[in-house]
Design a protein around this motif. Structure first.
Motif, short mmCIF file in Angstrom:
data_model
loop_
_atom_site.label_atom_id
_atom_site.label_comp_id
_atom_site.label_asym_id
_atom_site.label_seq_id
_atom_site.Cartn_x
_atom_site.Cartn_y
_atom_site.Cartn_z
N PRO A 166 50.94 48.15 -2.42
CA PRO A 166 50.14 48.50 -1.26
C PRO A 166 50.00 47.42 -0.19
O PRO A 166 49.58 47.72 0.92
CB PRO A 166 48.78 48.84 -1.86
N ASP A 167 50.32 46.18 -0.54
CA ASP A 167 50.15 45.12 0.45
C ASP A 167 51.13 43.98 0.20
O ASP A 167 51.86 43.98 -0.78
CB ASP A 167 48.69 44.61 0.47
N ARG A 168 51.13 43.02 1.10
CA ARG A 168 52.07 41.90 1.03
C ARG A 168 51.90 41.12 -0.28
O ARG A 168 52.88 40.70 -0.89
CB ARG A 168 51.86 40.99 2.25
N GLY A 169 50.68 40.95 -0.74
CA GLY A 169 50.46 40.23 -2.01
C GLY A 169 51.12 40.94 -3.17
O GLY A 169 51.75 40.29 -4.02
N ALA A 170 51.00 42.25 -3.24
CA ALA A 170 51.63 43.02 -4.32
C ALA A 170 53.15 42.95 -4.21
O ALA A 170 53.85 42.86 -5.21
CB ALA A 170 51.16 44.47 -4.28
N ILE A 171 53.65 43.00 -2.98
CA ILE A 171 55.10 42.90 -2.76
C ILE A 171 55.60 41.55 -3.27
O ILE A 171 56.61 41.47 -3.98
CB ILE A 171 55.44 43.10 -1.27
N ASP A 172 54.89 40.48 -2.92
CA ASP A 172 55.27 39.13 -3.36
C ASP A 172 55.20 39.00 -4.87
O ASP A 172 56.13 38.47 -5.50
CB ASP A 172 54.39 38.08 -2.69
N ARG A 173 54.12 39.48 -5.49
CA ARG A 173 53.97 39.37 -6.95
C ARG A 173 55.05 40.14 -7.70
O ARG A 173 55.49 39.71 -8.77
CB ARG A 173 52.59 39.85 -7.39
N ALA A 174 55.48 41.25 -7.15
CA ALA A 174 56.52 42.07 -7.80
C ALA A 174 57.93 41.53 -7.55
O ALA A 174 58.88 41.99 -8.16
CB ALA A 174 56.43 43.51 -7.31
N GLY A 175 58.04 40.57 -6.66
CA GLY A 175 59.36 40.04 -6.32
C GLY A 175 60.16 40.95 -5.41
O GLY A 175 61.35 40.77 -5.21
N ALA A 176 59.48 41.94 -4.83
CA ALA A 176 60.18 42.91 -3.98
C ALA A 176 60.66 42.29 -2.68
O ALA A 176 61.56 42.83 -2.03
CB ALA A 176 59.27 44.10 -3.69
N ASN A 177 60.08 41.16 -2.29
CA ASN A 177 60.55 40.50 -1.08
C ASN A 177 61.97 39.97 -1.24
O ASN A 177 62.60 39.58 -0.27
CB ASN A 177 59.58 39.39 -0.66
N GLU A 178 62.51 40.00 -2.45
CA GLU A 178 63.89 39.60 -2.74
C GLU A 178 64.86 40.77 -2.55
O GLU A 178 66.07 40.56 -2.57
CB GLU A 178 64.00 39.09 -4.18
N TRP A 179 64.34 42.00 -2.43
CA TRP A 179 65.22 43.15 -2.26
C TRP A 179 65.94 43.04 -0.93
O TRP A 179 65.30 42.88 0.12
CB TRP A 179 64.43 44.46 -2.31
N ALA A 180 67.25 43.15 -0.94
CA ALA A 180 68.05 42.96 0.27
C ALA A 180 67.72 43.98 1.35
O ALA A 180 67.81 43.68 2.54
CB ALA A 180 69.54 43.04 -0.08
N PHE A 181 67.33 45.18 0.98
CA PHE A 181 67.07 46.23 1.96
C PHE A 181 65.66 46.20 2.54
O PHE A 181 65.35 46.94 3.48
CB PHE A 181 67.33 47.62 1.36
N LEU A 182 64.79 45.36 2.01
CA LEU A 182 63.40 45.33 2.45
C LEU A 182 63.28 44.56 3.76
O LEU A 182 63.58 43.37 3.81
CB LEU A 182 62.52 44.68 1.38
#
Length: 84
Positions: free
Chosen positions: A9-25
């Motif tokens: 739901p937010d940038r913190g959750a994205i960072d904790r999940a490592g989703a900021n590493e997804w190439a398409f994000l």
């Protein structure tokens, strides 16, 4: 659909999940919803530049659409049609 959706739901959750590493994000993504749509690895990915962008009602709507996509892709596989 057997897998659970992933809602960040937010940038913190994205960072904790490592989703900021997804190439398409995209860099400005503030919320992410990944909804499985069948057993063939099909996923619906919704992104928003606003945190907490997807309400429970909207997430349920996306799950319903994913269910319809899963059913149509299964029907196409049974009939031998190719799903694009």
């Amino acid at each position: 659909v057997t897998e659970e959706a992933v809602y960040l739901p937010d940038r913190g959750a994205i960072d904790r999940a490592g989703a900021n590493e997804w190439a398409f994000l995209p860099q400005g993504a503030e919320s992410v919803l990944v909804q499985p749509a069948g057993d063939e690895g099909l996923r619906l990915v919704l992104l928003s530049d606003k945190p907490r962008a997807f309400s429970k009602k909207q997430r349920a709507w996306v799950a319903a659409i994913a269910g319809k996509l899963a059913a149509s892709s299964s029907a196409a596989a049974v009939s031998g049609a190719e799903v694009a």
